[in-house]
Design a protein around this motif. Sequence first.
Motif, PDB file in Angstrom:
ATOM      1  N   THR A  11       0.831  -1.204   0.000  1.00 12.53           N
ATOM      2  CA  THR A  11       0.000   0.000   0.000  1.00 12.53           C
ATOM      3  C   THR A  11       0.864   1.252   0.000  1.00 12.53           C
ATOM      4  OG1 THR A  11      -1.737  -1.199   1.159  1.00 12.53           O
ATOM      5  CG2 THR A  11      -1.840   1.211   1.227  1.00 12.53           C
ATOM      6  N   GLN A  12       1.899   1.255   0.823  1.00  6.95           N
ATOM      7  CA  GLN A  12       2.784   2.421   0.902  1.00  6.95           C
ATOM      8  C   GLN A  12       3.470   2.680  -0.431  1.00  6.95           C
ATOM      9  OE1 GLN A  12       6.218   1.924   3.422  1.00  6.95           O
ATOM     10  NE2 GLN A  12       6.441   4.117   3.724  1.00  6.95           N
ATOM     11  N   ALA A  14       2.566   1.600  -3.473  1.00  9.94           N
ATOM     12  CA  ALA A  14       1.582   1.920  -4.507  1.00  9.94           C
ATOM     13  C   ALA A  14       1.103   3.356  -4.401  1.00  9.94           C
ATOM     14  CB  ALA A  14       0.396   0.957  -4.410  1.00  9.94           C
ATOM     15  N   ASN A  15       1.085   3.887  -3.193  1.00  7.07           N
ATOM     16  CA  ASN A  15       0.593   5.244  -2.978  1.00  7.07           C
ATOM     17  C   ASN A  15       1.654   6.324  -3.097  1.00  7.07           C
ATOM     18  OD1 ASN A  15      -2.187   4.803  -2.531  1.00  7.07           O
ATOM     19  ND2 ASN A  15      -1.732   4.021  -0.494  1.00  7.07           N
ATOM     20  N   SER A  16       2.920   5.961  -3.198  1.00  6.48           N
ATOM     21  CA  SER A  16       3.938   6.999  -3.076  1.00  6.48           C
ATOM     22  C   SER A  16       4.867   7.150  -4.272  1.00  6.48           C
ATOM     23  CB  SER A  16       4.785   6.738  -1.826  1.00  6.48           C
ATOM     24  OG  SER A  16       5.494   5.526  -1.959  1.00  6.48           O
ATOM     25  N   PHE A  76       1.688   0.962 -10.715  1.00  3.84           N
ATOM     26  CA  PHE A  76       1.011   1.977  -9.921  1.00  3.84           C
ATOM     27  C   PHE A  76       1.787   3.286  -9.936  1.00  3.84           C
ATOM     28  CE2 PHE A  76      -1.147  -1.625  -8.122  1.00  3.84           C
ATOM     29  CZ  PHE A  76      -2.359  -1.136  -7.689  1.00  3.84           C
ATOM     30  N   GLU A  78       1.327   6.869  -7.593  1.00  4.97           N
ATOM     31  CA  GLU A  78       0.646   7.703  -6.602  1.00  4.97           C
ATOM     32  C   GLU A  78      -0.746   7.171  -6.265  1.00  4.97           C
ATOM     33  OE1 GLU A  78       0.841  11.686  -8.110  1.00  4.97           O
ATOM     34  OE2 GLU A  78       3.033  11.692  -8.075  1.00  4.97           O
ATOM     35  N   GLY A  79      -0.850   5.854  -6.043  1.00  2.00           N
ATOM     36  CA  GLY A  79      -2.094   5.253  -5.593  1.00  2.00           C
ATOM     37  C   GLY A  79      -3.035   4.803  -6.689  1.00  2.00           C
ATOM     38  N   ASP A  80      -2.742   5.165  -7.926  1.00  2.00           N
ATOM     39  CA  ASP A  80      -3.619   4.786  -9.037  1.00  2.00           C
ATOM     40  C   ASP A  80      -2.981   3.666  -9.845  1.00  2.00           C
ATOM     41  OD1 ASP A  80      -5.604   6.728  -8.526  1.00  2.00           O
ATOM     42  OD2 ASP A  80      -4.414   8.244  -9.575  1.00  2.00           O
TER      43      ASP A  80
END
Length: 105
Positions: A11-12, A14-16, A76, A78-80
Amino acid sequence: MEKLQSVQQFTQLANSENVIFMFTAGWCPDCRVIDPIMPDIEEKFSDYTFVSVDRDEFIDLCIEKDIYGIPSFLGFREGDEQGRFVSRDRKTQEEIESFISNLSK
């Protein structure tokens, strides 16, 4: 290629950042076929972080992300989710590079 350690790390990452997750397993013969070409691909696409995800260790994550064939790739930013190359088929270097080249940036 770094190995995924936890769902939280997934999650970290994929979001960053720009990240490509490669879903694999030690017993997968098609995964072993592409192992030798992955360093070249990682070097060519150095703006991405490549992370290996062991399908057996993270089976719940695979189910959540609809990964039912390996090797498979998820991109991925920035979360997308920017794209996926998910199938049971053996993949060539050209197919993997084409997938990465066509990810949204």
